[in-house]
Design a protein around this motif. Structure first.
Motif, short mmCIF file in Angstrom:
data_model
loop_
_atom_site.label_atom_id
_atom_site.label_comp_id
_atom_site.label_asym_id
_atom_site.label_seq_id
_atom_site.Cartn_x
_atom_site.Cartn_y
_atom_site.Cartn_z
N ARG A 41 55.08 46.45 122.44
CA ARG A 41 55.70 47.11 123.67
C ARG A 41 54.52 47.87 124.45
O ARG A 41 54.82 48.27 125.36
CB ARG A 41 56.58 48.10 122.99
CG ARG A 41 57.97 47.39 122.31
CD ARG A 41 58.56 48.62 121.61
NE ARG A 41 58.15 48.95 120.27
CZ ARG A 41 58.17 50.20 119.89
NH1 ARG A 41 58.93 51.06 120.41
NH2 ARG A 41 57.79 50.44 118.85
N SER A 42 53.44 48.02 123.80
CA SER A 42 52.18 48.52 124.90
C SER A 42 51.13 47.82 124.51
O SER A 42 50.71 46.88 123.58
CB SER A 42 51.73 50.08 124.37
OG SER A 42 53.05 50.87 124.46
N SER A 43 50.30 47.86 125.55
CA SER A 43 49.08 46.77 125.80
C SER A 43 47.87 47.66 125.11
O SER A 43 47.84 48.59 125.27
CB SER A 43 48.85 46.37 127.26
OG SER A 43 49.98 45.83 127.70
N VAL A 44 46.98 46.67 124.51
CA VAL A 44 45.70 47.32 124.26
C VAL A 44 44.81 47.84 125.60
O VAL A 44 44.43 47.15 126.28
CB VAL A 44 44.87 46.21 123.42
CG1 VAL A 44 43.46 46.90 123.23
CG2 VAL A 44 45.25 46.04 122.09
N THR A 45 44.37 49.00 125.84
CA THR A 45 43.76 49.78 126.80
C THR A 45 42.41 49.74 126.45
O THR A 45 41.97 49.40 125.41
CB THR A 45 44.43 51.01 127.04
OG1 THR A 45 43.89 51.95 125.79
CG2 THR A 45 45.73 51.36 127.43
N PRO A 46 41.50 49.89 127.50
CA PRO A 46 40.03 49.99 127.27
C PRO A 46 39.82 50.89 126.30
O PRO A 46 38.94 50.88 125.22
CB PRO A 46 39.40 50.25 128.51
CG PRO A 46 40.34 49.68 129.61
CD PRO A 46 41.73 49.95 129.00
N ASP A 47 40.47 52.24 126.54
CA ASP A 47 40.10 53.36 125.26
C ASP A 47 40.83 52.91 123.78
O ASP A 47 39.90 53.05 122.95
CB ASP A 47 40.99 54.59 125.70
CG ASP A 47 40.88 55.59 124.59
OD1 ASP A 47 39.83 56.13 124.47
OD2 ASP A 47 41.71 55.84 123.83
N MET A 48 41.80 52.15 123.79
CA MET A 48 42.20 51.68 122.52
C MET A 48 41.63 50.76 122.06
O MET A 48 41.23 50.55 120.82
CB MET A 48 43.80 51.18 122.54
CG MET A 48 44.54 50.75 121.25
SD MET A 48 44.45 51.89 119.88
CE MET A 48 46.01 52.77 120.58
N ALA A 49 40.79 49.79 122.70
CA ALA A 49 39.96 48.72 122.50
C ALA A 49 38.72 49.21 121.84
O ALA A 49 38.26 48.65 120.65
CB ALA A 49 39.43 47.67 123.43
N ILE A 50 38.20 50.47 122.28
CA ILE A 50 36.98 50.94 121.49
C ILE A 50 37.55 51.53 120.21
O ILE A 50 36.61 51.61 119.21
CB ILE A 50 36.50 52.09 122.57
CG1 ILE A 50 35.78 51.45 124.01
CG2 ILE A 50 35.52 52.86 122.31
CD1 ILE A 50 35.70 52.36 124.93
N ARG A 51 38.61 52.15 120.12
CA ARG A 51 39.06 52.96 119.07
C ARG A 51 39.22 51.58 118.12
O ARG A 51 38.89 51.72 116.87
CB ARG A 51 40.27 53.50 119.19
CG ARG A 51 40.17 54.73 119.87
CD ARG A 51 41.44 55.29 120.35
NE ARG A 51 41.45 56.55 121.11
CZ ARG A 51 41.46 57.69 120.77
NH1 ARG A 51 41.51 58.25 119.38
NH2 ARG A 51 41.23 58.75 121.68
#
Length: 90
Positions: A41-51
């Motif tokens: 339901r939500s995309s992987v953002t750059p911040d989430m990708a780093i996490r």
């Protein structure tokens, strides 16, 4: 759905919910945020990708590439744009 399947489904969700909460805690995000990513339901953002990279491994680029690949697949399923033709350069 019969009641035994419903009970089993509820039992199977408990470990999954616990896992989502545990990973979300390690990611330092709300469990609902991570649950939305896991469910699509939500995309992987750059911040989430780093996490994700720091907690689960892989590179941030690999997490983002998986998201892009998924988004492109969905777009192709929804609208293949078969009516478009190539532009011919002079």
């Amino acid at each position: 759905m019969n009641s035994s399947a419903n009970i089993q489904g509820q039992q199977n969700r408990k470990p999954a919910t616990s896992c989502v909460r545990a990973v979300a805690a390690k990611l330092d995000v709300a469990h609902s945020t991570f649950a939305r990513v896991v469910s699509g339901r939500s995309s992987v953002t750059p911040d989430m990708a780093i996490r994700l990279s720091k907690v689960l491994g892989g590179s941030p680029e690999s997490w983002l590439q998986m998201q892009v690949n998924h988004d492109l697949w969905v777009a192709r399923q929804q609208e293949p744009h078969d009516e478009l033709v190539a532009f011919e350069f002079a």
